[in-house]
Each structure stands twice: as structure tokens, then as C-alpha cells.
Motif scaffolding. Structure first.
Motif, PDB file in Angstrom:
ATOM      1  N   MET A  86     -30.410  33.195 -61.837  1.00 48.69           N
ATOM      2  CA  MET A  86     -30.348  32.998 -60.383  1.00 48.69           C
ATOM      3  C   MET A  86     -30.028  34.312 -59.680  1.00 48.69           C
ATOM      4  O   MET A  86     -30.718  34.723 -58.754  1.00 48.69           O
ATOM      5  CB  MET A  86     -29.265  31.957 -60.041  1.00 48.69           C
ATOM      6  CG  MET A  86     -29.684  30.537 -60.300  1.00 48.69           C
ATOM      7  SD  MET A  86     -28.326  29.435 -59.786  1.00 48.69           S
ATOM      8  CE  MET A  86     -29.204  27.881 -59.747  1.00 48.69           C
ATOM      9  N   VAL A  87     -28.990  35.012 -60.178  1.00 51.63           N
ATOM     10  CA  VAL A  87     -28.585  36.228 -59.459  1.00 51.63           C
ATOM     11  C   VAL A  87     -29.677  37.281 -59.580  1.00 51.63           C
ATOM     12  O   VAL A  87     -29.969  38.008 -58.651  1.00 51.63           O
ATOM     13  CB  VAL A  87     -27.235  36.763 -59.978  1.00 51.63           C
ATOM     14  CG1 VAL A  87     -26.886  38.090 -59.311  1.00 51.63           C
ATOM     15  CG2 VAL A  87     -26.147  35.736 -59.709  1.00 51.63           C
ATOM     16  N   ARG A  88     -30.354  37.309 -60.728  1.00 50.41           N
ATOM     17  CA  ARG A  88     -31.425  38.314 -60.892  1.00 50.41           C
ATOM     18  C   ARG A  88     -32.520  38.078 -59.858  1.00 50.41           C
ATOM     19  O   ARG A  88     -33.137  38.993 -59.364  1.00 50.41           O
ATOM     20  CB  ARG A  88     -32.037  38.198 -62.297  1.00 50.41           C
ATOM     21  CG  ARG A  88     -31.517  39.224 -63.271  1.00 50.41           C
ATOM     22  CD  ARG A  88     -32.097  38.978 -64.638  1.00 50.41           C
ATOM     23  NE  ARG A  88     -33.566  39.059 -64.621  1.00 50.41           N
ATOM     24  CZ  ARG A  88     -34.210  40.218 -64.630  1.00 50.41           C
ATOM     25  NH1 ARG A  88     -33.541  41.340 -64.589  1.00 50.41           N
ATOM     26  NH2 ARG A  88     -35.515  40.258 -64.640  1.00 50.41           N
ATOM     27  N   LYS A  89     -32.753  36.809 -59.536  1.00 43.18           N
ATOM     28  CA  LYS A  89     -33.907  36.503 -58.671  1.00 43.18           C
ATOM     29  C   LYS A  89     -33.650  36.848 -57.207  1.00 43.18           C
ATOM     30  O   LYS A  89     -34.575  36.995 -56.430  1.00 43.18           O
ATOM     31  CB  LYS A  89     -34.248  35.011 -58.777  1.00 43.18           C
ATOM     32  CG  LYS A  89     -35.055  34.665 -60.023  1.00 43.18           C
ATOM     33  CD  LYS A  89     -35.607  33.255 -59.922  1.00 43.18           C
ATOM     34  CE  LYS A  89     -36.079  32.787 -61.301  1.00 43.18           C
ATOM     35  NZ  LYS A  89     -35.585  31.451 -61.617  1.00 43.18           N
ATOM     36  N   MET A  90     -32.372  36.878 -56.822  1.00 42.86           N
ATOM     37  CA  MET A  90     -32.152  37.159 -55.401  1.00 42.86           C
ATOM     38  C   MET A  90     -31.039  38.195 -55.253  1.00 42.86           C
ATOM     39  O   MET A  90     -29.872  37.907 -55.472  1.00 42.86           O
ATOM     40  CB  MET A  90     -31.776  35.881 -54.642  1.00 42.86           C
ATOM     41  CG  MET A  90     -31.609  36.141 -53.148  1.00 42.86           C
ATOM     42  SD  MET A  90     -31.176  34.660 -52.246  1.00 42.86           S
ATOM     43  CE  MET A  90     -29.459  34.543 -52.657  1.00 42.86           C
ATOM     44  N   ARG A  91     -31.425  39.362 -54.884  1.00 43.16           N
ATOM     45  CA  ARG A  91     -30.507  40.500 -54.798  1.00 43.16           C
ATOM     46  C   ARG A  91     -29.307  40.173 -53.925  1.00 43.16           C
ATOM     47  O   ARG A  91     -28.179  40.542 -54.236  1.00 43.16           O
ATOM     48  CB  ARG A  91     -31.272  41.672 -54.236  1.00 43.16           C
ATOM     49  CG  ARG A  91     -30.348  42.671 -53.578  1.00 43.16           C
ATOM     50  CD  ARG A  91     -30.645  44.044 -53.837  1.00 43.16           C
ATOM     51  NE  ARG A  91     -29.557  44.845 -53.290  1.00 43.16           N
ATOM     52  CZ  ARG A  91     -28.727  45.566 -54.030  1.00 43.16           C
ATOM     53  NH1 ARG A  91     -28.877  45.580 -55.321  1.00 43.16           N
ATOM     54  NH2 ARG A  91     -27.761  46.266 -53.505  1.00 43.16           N
ATOM     55  N   GLY A  92     -29.550  39.420 -52.852  1.00 42.56           N
ATOM     56  CA  GLY A  92     -28.462  39.168 -51.910  1.00 42.56           C
ATOM     57  C   GLY A  92     -27.291  38.445 -52.548  1.00 42.56           C
ATOM     58  O   GLY A  92     -26.177  38.463 -52.055  1.00 42.56           O
ATOM     59  N   SER A  93     -27.551  37.778 -53.705  1.00 46.46           N
ATOM     60  CA  SER A  93     -26.468  36.994 -54.321  1.00 46.46           C
ATOM     61  C   SER A  93     -25.422  37.887 -54.978  1.00 46.46           C
ATOM     62  O   SER A  93     -24.373  37.404 -55.393  1.00 46.46           O
ATOM     63  CB  SER A  93     -27.052  36.036 -55.363  1.00 46.46           C
ATOM     64  OG  SER A  93     -27.777  36.776 -56.329  1.00 46.46           O
ATOM     65  N   ILE A  94     -25.668  39.185 -55.057  1.00 45.69           N
ATOM     66  CA  ILE A  94     -24.648  40.085 -55.633  1.00 45.69           C
ATOM     67  C   ILE A  94     -23.344  39.976 -54.841  1.00 45.69           C
ATOM     68  O   ILE A  94     -22.263  40.285 -55.347  1.00 45.69           O
ATOM     69  CB  ILE A  94     -25.150  41.538 -55.674  1.00 45.69           C
ATOM     70  CG1 ILE A  94     -24.189  42.435 -56.458  1.00 45.69           C
ATOM     71  CG2 ILE A  94     -25.353  42.088 -54.270  1.00 45.69           C
ATOM     72  CD1 ILE A  94     -24.011  42.119 -57.905  1.00 45.69           C
ATOM     73  N   CYS A  95     -23.417  39.456 -53.633  1.00 40.08           N
ATOM     74  CA  CYS A  95     -22.206  39.388 -52.807  1.00 40.08           C
ATOM     75  C   CYS A  95     -21.281  38.248 -53.214  1.00 40.08           C
ATOM     76  O   CYS A  95     -20.276  37.990 -52.555  1.00 40.08           O
ATOM     77  CB  CYS A  95     -22.549  39.308 -51.325  1.00 40.08           C
ATOM     78  SG  CYS A  95     -23.553  37.912 -50.875  1.00 40.08           S
ATOM     79  N   ILE A  96     -21.564  37.578 -54.336  1.00 46.93           N
ATOM     80  CA  ILE A  96     -20.553  36.644 -54.872  1.00 46.93           C
ATOM     81  C   ILE A  96     -19.533  37.409 -55.715  1.00 46.93           C
ATOM     82  O   ILE A  96     -18.468  36.875 -56.034  1.00 46.93           O
ATOM     83  CB  ILE A  96     -21.193  35.510 -55.720  1.00 46.93           C
ATOM     84  CG1 ILE A  96     -21.909  36.064 -56.960  1.00 46.93           C
ATOM     85  CG2 ILE A  96     -22.106  34.652 -54.887  1.00 46.93           C
ATOM     86  CD1 ILE A  96     -22.438  34.973 -57.909  1.00 46.93           C
ATOM     87  N   LEU A  97     -19.836  38.668 -56.025  1.00 51.86           N
ATOM     88  CA  LEU A  97     -18.959  39.449 -56.917  1.00 51.86           C
ATOM     89  C   LEU A  97     -17.551  39.584 -56.337  1.00 51.86           C
ATOM     90  O   LEU A  97     -16.558  39.245 -56.975  1.00 51.86           O
ATOM     91  CB  LEU A  97     -19.568  40.831 -57.150  1.00 51.86           C
ATOM     92  CG  LEU A  97     -18.763  41.813 -57.995  1.00 51.86           C
ATOM     93  CD1 LEU A  97     -18.693  41.366 -59.442  1.00 51.86           C
ATOM     94  CD2 LEU A  97     -19.391  43.212 -57.922  1.00 51.86           C
ATOM     95  N   GLY A  98     -17.465  40.042 -55.095  1.00 47.16           N
ATOM     96  CA  GLY A  98     -16.162  40.267 -54.465  1.00 47.16           C
ATOM     97  C   GLY A  98     -15.334  38.997 -54.356  1.00 47.16           C
ATOM     98  O   GLY A  98     -14.177  38.960 -54.791  1.00 47.16           O
ATOM     99  N   PRO A  99     -15.888  37.911 -53.835  1.00 46.91           N
ATOM    100  CA  PRO A  99     -15.117  36.673 -53.705  1.00 46.91           C
ATOM    101  C   PRO A  99     -14.654  36.126 -55.057  1.00 46.91           C
ATOM    102  O   PRO A  99     -13.513  35.673 -55.204  1.00 46.91           O
ATOM    103  CB  PRO A  99     -16.092  35.704 -53.036  1.00 46.91           C
ATOM    104  CG  PRO A  99     -17.105  36.549 -52.377  1.00 46.91           C
ATOM    105  CD  PRO A  99     -17.176  37.821 -53.141  1.00 46.91           C
ATOM    106  N   LEU A 100     -15.551  36.158 -56.059  1.00 46.78           N
ATOM    107  CA  LEU A 100     -15.147  35.627 -57.378  1.00 46.78           C
ATOM    108  C   LEU A 100     -14.013  36.462 -57.965  1.00 46.78           C
ATOM    109  O   LEU A 100     -13.074  35.941 -58.569  1.00 46.78           O
ATOM    110  CB  LEU A 100     -16.341  35.604 -58.334  1.00 46.78           C
ATOM    111  CG  LEU A 100     -17.383  34.516 -58.068  1.00 46.78           C
ATOM    112  CD1 LEU A 100     -18.544  34.640 -59.043  1.00 46.78           C
ATOM    113  CD2 LEU A 100     -16.762  33.123 -58.148  1.00 46.78           C
ATOM    114  N   LEU A 101     -14.082  37.773 -57.756  1.00 43.86           N
ATOM    115  CA  LEU A 101     -13.028  38.653 -58.265  1.00 43.86           C
ATOM    116  C   LEU A 101     -11.699  38.342 -57.563  1.00 43.86           C
ATOM    117  O   LEU A 101     -10.654  38.204 -58.197  1.00 43.86           O
ATOM    118  CB  LEU A 101     -13.439  40.098 -58.017  1.00 43.86           C
ATOM    119  CG  LEU A 101     -12.604  41.168 -58.685  1.00 43.86           C
ATOM    120  CD1 LEU A 101     -12.547  40.971 -60.177  1.00 43.86           C
ATOM    121  CD2 LEU A 101     -13.183  42.550 -58.360  1.00 43.86           C
ATOM    122  N   ALA A 102     -11.769  38.152 -56.259  1.00 43.15           N
ATOM    123  CA  ALA A 102     -10.549  37.887 -55.492  1.00 43.15           C
ATOM    124  C   ALA A 102      -9.964  36.518 -55.837  1.00 43.15           C
ATOM    125  O   ALA A 102      -8.756  36.340 -55.901  1.00 43.15           O
ATOM    126  CB  ALA A 102     -10.868  37.951 -54.008  1.00 43.15           C
TER     127      ALA A 102
END
Ligand code: EPZ
Length: 420
Positions: A86-102
Motif C-alpha cells: 500500500m505505502v509503495r503505491k502511494m507516495r503521500g502515505s509516507i506521512c504515516i511515519l511521523g504519527p506512528l513514531l509519536a
């Protein structure tokens, strides 16, 4: 794969309402992961990228429901792995990184990979979260991030092409729950970053300087649920403004934030486009004579890279030589060869496209590539003599809500052909 059949030659006339901004709603959807409580987002555009992001949130354990243009998310329980495919298919989903880390202090998200407009690295995203105390390793196409504690820090996020929009979003979201103060230097100033900051503030985050190159975040213990209306999509607005001018029509855009379109309005006026503003309305028509212009794409508040292809179409219709220089992405001229198939005369010289405008366009089958380039091909089809078939229009559906319905309501002869 579906395509659009377009018969050119009809000046667009009438009214169009601009939808919520894709590049605002995607990080805002990711930000709902920062709280266990319910978030309600309104003016959500009906886009395949939004549906995709909703599926990603569900794959992480969140409850996600749509009702018209209202989205409700409750991420009471969240797992830490962003689905690889899923994340590979849509670049914009990289923005789950910060919230998941927090939220979880540990996560694994697939490297987004490049796309037609460039390599799309995430080195600045990782520089930012590393500065907050995260340990990072790349393994099997995943970026694995681990931060038992997130501590506020000062970090410079400027890259060789200037600030990073989603990199700023990721670091901003992680910093809201870090201990202490984070200062982001060379932060992106795009309106979509400001919209995200406003949403986070309504959740209880403490943020100063959104919209400026220096953002300061005082971390808090937790964030609560909130309601938020997404800003209008300035790129969709610019696309319809250019379509109105290119077809020689007169279109009134409703629900627009003209203050977020200053570079586009300025450049279009220089090119001879008539633009009248009153409140959230913009009336756009072609002036007496189009004039060639030079355009360079820049970080906000400069001319947006996401409007470069659409502007190029207008320049192909303008007698004279125009130069369009792309300073944000390394290969965002995929539309040039397709426009040439319609008769446009464009030469690429490094980061610049030299447009020899004035020759009439004639319809032909063309191939969509990225969302914005595909919208440019639609505009070209609206002007070209005869019929233009734009293939692979799933690219367009990612970034434009019902663009064919909206164009038909303005008189365009455009039909969606579903591939059997
Ligand atoms: C956002 O992408 C938008 N997407 C893009 O819109 C937009 O074109 C872009 O910002 C620039 O305005 C979304 O918001 C979902 P960047 P983003 O990080 O954040 C380099 C559309 O069609 N860079 O601001 O991914 C990068 O290679 C899309 O709506 C690094 O070098 O873009 C580029 O040259 C297309 N390292 C420049 O910075 C990094 O870690 C700007 O990229 C990150 C980026």
C-alpha cells in the motif's frame, strides 16, 4: 484502463466549485493516528488517493467511515506496520511515519520508491525523525524506525530543491508528542502544511510559525480528537483557471482561497488572462490577447510545480516563445512528448522547456502520467481540433474529484470510456 474522449473547441462557461485539497487531507488523515479519540474531517474530496489512505488507516487498526464529504476516524488501537504494497503505491502515505513514531515509538513503513516525476527520496524525513531521537534501519524495502523516547530538537530540513512538504509534515507530527521543544528550520510554507498545523493545534498541539520557514513545537503529553474543514485545493483551482483561459471561455470558481494562489494569479495576468476576485469567487476569462511568459517553479509562495504542466498547455496556445523551468523535481516533463503528439512545439533544455506557441493543436490519443500532467492533457484536448483520447486516467482520479462531471457542467464535450 479507463480513458477520456474529448472533442475540443468549446469555450468553458459557467460556475465550478473547488473541492477540498488532496495534499492537505492526506497528512491530516495521517494525523488522526496521533489520538485515540474521534476526529471528524469535512470537505474531504472524493479521490482514489483519499480512499487509499483510508484503507491504510484501516490496515493499521483505525475505524474509518465516510458520509458524503465528511470523514470520521477513530484510531483507538493502532498497529505499527504500514502495509508494504500500500505505502509503495502511494507516495503521500509516507506521512504515516511521523504519527506512528509519536504514538507507538516504533514502526516499519515501506520505502515509497520513486515515480514518474522523480526519485522522491525521504532522506530529509529520516534526518528529521533521527534528530528527535529515532534509530533508523533500512531492511527489505522497509524503513524501520525505533524511538523509545522522542526528544525535542533543532533540525534543518532544507534539501537541494528547498524545503520538503511531507518531510515537514512528518517531523511536525512527531514533534507534537516529543518531550521538549522542536525547532524546524527551512520548514515548508505551503498552505497544506499550515492546514495540518491548524488541525494539530485543534487537537491540543502547541505550534508556532506555521507558514514560515521556522516552526516551533512545544511537545505535549497527548492529543485529543477534533473537527476540521480542509482548505480548498489550490491546484485544482489553478487547473480550472487555466482551462477557462485556454478554451477562451469564462468560468467563475467558487470556494477558492485566492490568497493561496498569488503566484498563479500574477503569472496568468501577465500572460493576458483576465481574473476578477470577489471574496471566495474568482472569475476567469481570456483577455484580448495571450502573451508569452517565463515561469519557474519554486517552493511556496512561488509558482507551484503542480501547475507547471497546465501552464505549459496555455503557453502552447500563445504566439511567441515561452520558457518554463522546473526547479522542484528532476523529471517533470513527461507531458511534453504527449503534447507534441497534439502538435505542440516544445524543446527541453535541461530543467527548462522552450515553448514555441501559436500553432493550433489537433486531437490524438495521448497517455496520462502523473496526476497534474494528465490534467494538462485534458486541457489540451479541450482546445485541440477534433477528438483527443486521454488514456490511463486513473492518474487523474487520484488528484481531481469528478473532473469530467465538472468540465461537462461547463460545456465541455468529455466522456469517460470504461475499458471493458
Ligand atoms: C508534496 O510532495 C506534494 N504531494 C506534491 O504534489 C508536490 O508536488 C510537492 O509536495 C512539492 O510541492 C503531497 O503533498 C501528497 P517534497 P512531497 O518533499 O512532500 C526533494 C501532486 O501531484 N526531497 O516537497 O513528496 C524531492 O525529491 C503531488 O499533488 C528530498 O531531496 O515533495 C523534491 O525534489 C506531486 N529529500 C523536493 O525535495 C526528501 O527527504 C520537494 O519534494 C524529501 C524531498
Amino acid at each position: 484502463m479507463d480513458s477520456f474522449n474529448i472533442r475540443g473547441g468549446v469555450p468553458l462557461k459557467g460556475d465550478v466549485t473547488i473541492s477540498g485539497a488532496k495534499n492537505s487531507v492526506l497528512p491530516i488523515m495521517a494525523a488522526t493516528l496521533l489520538t485515540r479519540e474521534t476526529c471528524v474531517i469535512t470537505r474531504v474530496p472524493n479521490l482514489s488517493d483519499v480512499k487509499f489512505m483510508a484503507d491504510i488507516l484501516r490496515s493499521l487498526g483505525a475505524e474509518v467511515a465516510f458520509k458524503g464529504d465528511t470523514l470520521t476516524v477513530k484510531a483507538e488501537r493502532v498497529s505499527g506496520v504500514g502495509d508494504y504494497e500500500m505505502v509503495r503505491k502511494m507516495r503521500g502515505s509516507i506521512c504515516i511515519l511521523g504519527p506512528l513514531l509519536a504514538r507507538l515509538h516504533k514502526t516499519k513503513v515501506s520505502l515509497p520508491g520513486g515515480c514518474v516525476i522523480g526519485a522522491r527520496p525521504i532522506d530529509l524525513h529520516l534526518k528529521g525523525v533521527r534528530a528527535l531521537g529515532a534509530k533508523i534501519r533500512i531492511e527489505g524495502g522497509y524503513v524501520c524506525v525505533n524511538a523509545p523516547r522522542l526528544t525535542g530538537a533543532e533540525v534543518f530540513l532544507g534539501g537541494r530543491s528547498g524545503p520538503t512538504v511531507l518531510g515537514t509534515a512528518n517531523v511536525l507530527m512527531a514533534a507534537t508528542l516529543a518531550e521538549g521543544v522542536t525547532v524546524i528550520q527551512s520548514a515548508a510554507c505551503e498552505p497544506e502544511v499550515v492546514d495540518l498545523a491548524n488541525f494539530l493545534t485543534s487537537m491540543g498541539a502547541r505550534i508556532q510559525g506555521a507558514g514560515s520557514p521556522t516552526m516551533t513545537v512545544h511537545g505535549v503529553k497527548e492529543l485529543h480528537g477534533a473537527e476540521h474543514e480542509v482548505i480548498p485545493d489550490r491546484i485544482e483551482a489553478a487547473t480550472f483557471m487555466i482551462a477557462a483561459a485556454a478554451t477562451g471561455g469564462e468560468v467563475t470558481l467558487h470556494g477558492v482561497r485566492a490568497d493561496q494562489l498569488t503566484a498563479v494569479i500574477d503569472k496568468l495576468r501577465e500572460a493576458g488572462v483576465r481574473i476578477e476576485r470577489s471574496g471566495a469567487l474568482l472569475k476567469v476569462s481570456r483577455g484580448r490577447k495571450l502573451k508569452p511568459v517565463d515561469v519557474t517553479t519554486l517552493p511556496y509562495a512561488g509558482f507551484p510545480t503542480d501547475v507547471q504542466a497546465q501552464m505549459m498547455v496555455l503557453m502552447t496556445l500563445t504566439p511567441g516563445i515561452s520558457i518554463i523551468t522546473e526547479r522542484i523535481f528532476e523529471s517533470r516533463f513527461m507531458h511534453v512528448s504527449e503534447l507534441a503528439r497534439l502538435g505542440a512545439e516544445i524543446a527541453i533544455e535541461g530543467p527548462s522547456a522552450i515553448v514555441k506557441g501559436g500553432a493550433p493543436l489537433s486531437g490524438a490519443p495521448v497517455m496520462a502520467s502523473d496526476s497534474r500532467a494528465s490534467a494538462a492533457l485534458v486541457i489540451a484536448g479541450l482546445v485541440a481540433e477534433g477528438t483527443t483520447q486521454v488514456n490511463r486516467i486513473y492518474h487523474i482520479d487520484r488528484g481531481y474529484e469528478s473532473i469530467d462531471d465538472k468540465l461537462r457542467s461547463l460545456g465541455a464535450r468529455i466522456q469517460r470510456v470504461e475499458e471493458s
